[in-house]
Design an enzyme around this catalytic site. Structure first.
Site, PDB file in Angstrom:
ATOM      1  CG  PHE A 134      -2.027  -0.881   1.304  1.00  0.00           C
ATOM      2  CD1 PHE A 134      -2.163  -1.831   2.303  1.00  0.00           C
ATOM      3  CD2 PHE A 134      -3.037  -0.782   0.356  1.00  0.00           C
ATOM      4  CE1 PHE A 134      -3.269  -2.677   2.350  1.00  0.00           C
ATOM      5  CE2 PHE A 134      -4.144  -1.618   0.392  1.00  0.00           C
ATOM      6  CZ  PHE A 134      -4.254  -2.560   1.400  1.00  0.00           C
ATOM      7  CB  ALA A 182      -3.399  -0.888  -3.729  1.00  0.00           C
ATOM      8  CB  SER A 239      -2.978  -4.245  -6.752  1.00  0.00           C
ATOM      9  OG  SER A 239      -4.339  -4.610  -6.508  1.00  0.00           O
ATOM     10  CG  ASP A 240      -2.747  -5.077  -0.094  1.00  0.00           C
ATOM     11  OD1 ASP A 240      -1.943  -5.015   0.852  1.00  0.00           O
ATOM     12  OD2 ASP A 240      -3.835  -5.699  -0.005  1.00  0.00           O
ATOM     13  CD1 TRP A 241      -9.620  -3.526  -0.234  1.00  0.00           C
ATOM     14  CD2 TRP A 241      -9.893  -5.729  -0.430  1.00  0.00           C
ATOM     15  NE1 TRP A 241     -10.951  -3.762  -0.199  1.00  0.00           N
ATOM     16  CE2 TRP A 241     -11.165  -5.110  -0.312  1.00  0.00           C
ATOM     17  CE3 TRP A 241      -9.842  -7.107  -0.545  1.00  0.00           C
ATOM     18  CZ2 TRP A 241     -12.358  -5.840  -0.335  1.00  0.00           C
ATOM     19  CZ3 TRP A 241     -11.018  -7.828  -0.556  1.00  0.00           C
ATOM     20  CH2 TRP A 241     -12.249  -7.201  -0.472  1.00  0.00           C
TER      21      TRP A 241
END
Ligand code: GLC
Length: 743
Positions: free
Chosen positions: A261, A296, A292-294
């Site tokens: 993030f 992001a 990707s992260d959540w």
């Protein structure tokens, strides 16, 4: 070149990419090799919306309500090929149904990837990762990961967002619970162990899954320990401290990465073309999947580096992010971005190629329904393994007057709500774990008189009637983990009043710490003779702690992260540079320290006591080409069998830049019977002593110090050796494992 020719050329490139080295430095699993032609052909037949659909990962539910979004509307989206993967889903039957819709009712029948955060167990919840790291036993860490993968795969899952390999030196950051602590070398060993345990070299094999090494990179260095904040890292810190575990995970064969993030020096990692496409893919040759992260990708707008979602989609794709977790930015805006800039199309084909290659490597094209095993899913919890891992993760921090182990017949009072908190025992990121599966310390010590400690006076009365008081203090599980940064990491709530009341009884106290992060406990632990760090140990928490308390097992855990005296000391590390005025205990001497607190941590990195004691012989150092072999004899000088974690640290006392006062470069957990002696040999290569300078790993000639001991602050033997010829390393120094032999 028209768009068809452009498209064809890029499809060939994507296919070539797959055929050549889909996995960079690791061997290509057999299943990928069989499918590269097929993947090339598939990409050639996919429309742009279908390609972008593969790059879209959707939450099929919520962490606490898995599969809750798998309604008919979602099935129609699957039929239209609008996603390539789901997370927050589980269960062999619902996932088989979902897969069936994708394979048999969509135009191209591409199977879906099912993912979950299986961090320290799926049904059998094991100690949290920071606790497992405290075992300093990579083989055990590998077993823990393998057990979690076996259970998760039986439930129909393909992909776990594990290992989390973020080095962290600020315990205010709640996510330290998910990692392996403050050191790049220990972190690298635990990273590779988890990848081996999850993937076993081929994630399509029975009981294995695809791993996801996260969060690339620098997440553990967020400013002030504030989750999601900026990480303003120097190039040297980035390469010497935060990148090594990621490199180790690649060498172990990790099939995917997740971007972090945070930004690094102002560039969000989700858009960091130099570190993702440049370093990870380019310089390290990594060709696995990057997710990707959540949310992001959409949050690139919050970072202020793009003005629109379409720009966010383009920036993330250019950076090298193949799959969009949960933000919907790729599925809603990437087509528009491609229409505005056709140079993005080859990047789409590359990303889709990597996603399809992962599915091939998992064997999904061979057998999309091969995951899930109802019989294995119904198997009993692995309690014996869980208890052994928990016992080995416990750290004895203090034992003045040998209060521990408890003598038989000791009348014990057990005080503190955490001793009866089954939910905290299984920690955060609990997958399909259930609090009711956990055996608490209270349950494991039925003979102890118990008080939750909510009324200190009442608790003191219970304590007053006992010979020894076991005082369970710390944090509940929800005070650490994601989005759980704390500005003050002393005891939360009214626990300090409880500690004071119990201390006032004058009874010998054993403080039993239950926590997801190191806490600042100098005040809380003043005058308490025995302290046991037990973290959150999973479903066999109580029996494991009882084994240590009663002396059935001698503790051998070591701190993977130092514990500060006060919060204000953070961030802190044992591996600090000396400065021009090294910290001095004498306040009359101006030095690099605080005036209102003693120098250094309350308990240092690598610290942990035993019920026995160990003697170390002198070091013998033998130079062999580009390595130094460091030998030391270790003897169990006590009366009982026990384990010792022998640690090797190095220092470059004079170099072209200031170097840490010591750095871990080897360790071995050794079991010795009373009186037994073994000799350990650490083969230290010169590349492990390199420093990062001007974009290279530089081995500088000169004298190097070697220190071997029982912790970073308990050095038992020292030696030196010289490197005559400088040179260059090819990998991050801390990522390189030291070969240790025992004779
Ligand atoms: C979270 C975490 C990440 C996790 C992902 C999916 O926000 O940052 O570690 O794997 O979302 O749950």
């Amino acid at each position: 070149m028209n768009s068809t020719q452009l498209h064809r050329r890029d499809v060939m490139k994507a296919g070539a990419l797959l055929a050549a080295s889909a996995w960079g430095p690791v061997a290509i699993a057999k299943s990928t090799r069989d499918h590269s032609a097929r993947i090339r052909d598939l990409i050639g037949r996919m429309t742009l919306p279908e390609k972008i659909g593969q790059m879209n990962q959707i939450a099929g539910g919520r962490q606490k309500a898995l599969n809750s979004r798998l309604d008919e509307g979602m099935m129609n989206r699957v039929r239209r090929g609008e996603m390539g993967s789901f997370l927050h889903v589980a269960g062999a039957e619902p996932l088989r149904k979902l897969q069936k819709v994708a394979v048999e009712e969509s135009r191209l029948g591409i199977p879906l990837l099912f993912a979950m955060d299986v961090i320290h167990g799926y049904r059998t919840i094991l100690p949290v990762p920071l606790a497992l790291a405290a075992s300093w036993d990579p083989a055990m860490m590998e077993q823990a990961a393998a057990l979690a993968a076996e259970e998760a795969r039986a439930a129909g899952l393909h992909w776990t967002f594990t290992p989390m390999v973020d080095v962290a030196r600020d315990a205010r950051w709640g996510r330290v619970v998910e990692g392996a602590g403050e050191d790049a070398y220990l972190g690298s060993r635990m990273a590779e162990a988890q990848v081996r345990g999850i993937e076993g070299g081929d994630p399509s094999a029975p009981g294995r899954m695809l791993s996801c090494t996260k969060h690339f990179v620098g997440y553990g260095a967020v400013a002030g320990g504030r989750d999601y904040d900026s990480a303003d890292l120097t190039d040297r810190a980035l390469h010497e401290v935060y990148l090594p575990p990621f490199h180790a995970a690649i060498r172990a064969g990790t099939g995917s990465f997740m971007t972090a993030f945070n930004d690094v020096a102002g560039v969000p990692m989700t858009a960091h073309e130099d570190l993702v496409r440049g370093q990870l893919r380019g310089r390290w040759g990594y060709q696995g999947l990057i997710v990707s992260d959540w949310n992001a990708i959409r949050e690139l707008m919050n970072h202020g580096v793009v003005a629109t979602p379409a720009e966010a989609a383009a920036l993330a794709l250019r950076a090298g992010v193949d799959m969009d977790m949960a933000s919907g930015t790729y599925i809603e805006h990437l087509a528009a971005a491609v229409a505005a800039d056709a140079t993005l199309l080859p990047l789409v084909d590359e990303a889709v190629g990597r996603i399809l290659a992962v599915k091939a490597r998992l064997g999904l094209f061979d057998d999309p329904y091969g995951f899930g095993d109802a019989r294995r899913a119904a198997a009993p919890l692995a309690r014996t393994k869980a208890r052994e891992m928990a016992t080995r993760s416990i750290v004895l921090l203090r034992n003045e007057g040998a209060v521990l182990p408890l003598k038989p017949g000791t009348k014990v009072a057990l005080i503190g709500a955490l001793a009866d908190d089954a939910s905290s025992a299984i920690g955060s990121w609990r997958a399909r774990g259930r609090p009711e599966d956990a055996v608490t310390l209270r349950t494991a010590l039925p003979q102890a008189s118990y008080d939750p400690g909510t009324d200190p006076a009442a608790a003191a009365r219970i304590a007053g009637a006992a010979d020894v008081v076991l005082l369970a203090i710390g944090e509940d599980f929800d005070l650490s983990g994601e989005a759980r940064s704390r500005s003050d990491i002393t005891l939360p709530g009214k626990q300090q009043a409880l500690v004071d009341a119990i201390r006032a009884t004058g009874k010998p106290i054993v403080a039993i710490l239950m926590n997801g992060r190191p806490l600042a406990l100098e005040k809380a632990l003043a005058g308490i003779p025995a302290v046991l760090e037990t973290w959150f140990l999973g479903i066999e928490s109580g029996p494991a702690i009882a084994e240590i308390l009663t002396g059935k097992t001698s503790p051998a855990g070591r701190l993977p992260m130092g514990m500060p005296r006060v919060t204000g000391q953070l961030p802190m590390t044992y591996a600090h540079v000396p400065s021009g005025r090294p910290a001095n205990p004498d306040l009359a001497i101006d030095s690099a320290r605080y005036r209102d607190v003693d120098v250094g941590p309350l308990f240092p990195f690598g610290h942990g006591l035993s019920y026995s004691r160990f003697d170390y012989g002198a070091l013998a150092i033998e130079q062999r080409g580009d390595a130094a072999v460091v030998s030391v004899a270790v003897t169990n000088a006590g009366e009982r069998s026990a384990e010792e974690v022998v640690q090797l640290y190095v220092r470059d006392p004079v170099a072209s830049v200031a170097r840490p006062v010591r750095e871990l470069r080897g360790f071995h957990r050794l079991s010795l019977r009373a009186g037994e002696q073994r000799t350990l040999r650490f083969t230290l290569t010169h590349a492990q002593l390199a420093l990062w300078k001007a974009g290279k790993w530089v081995i500088e000639p000169g004298v190097f110090e070697v220190m071997v001991g029982s912790s970073s602050a308990d050095i038992r033997a020292r030696g030196r050796f010289a490197i005559a010829e400088g040179g260059e390393g090819t990998a991050p120094a801390a990522a390189i494992a030291t070969v240790v032999s025992v004779s």
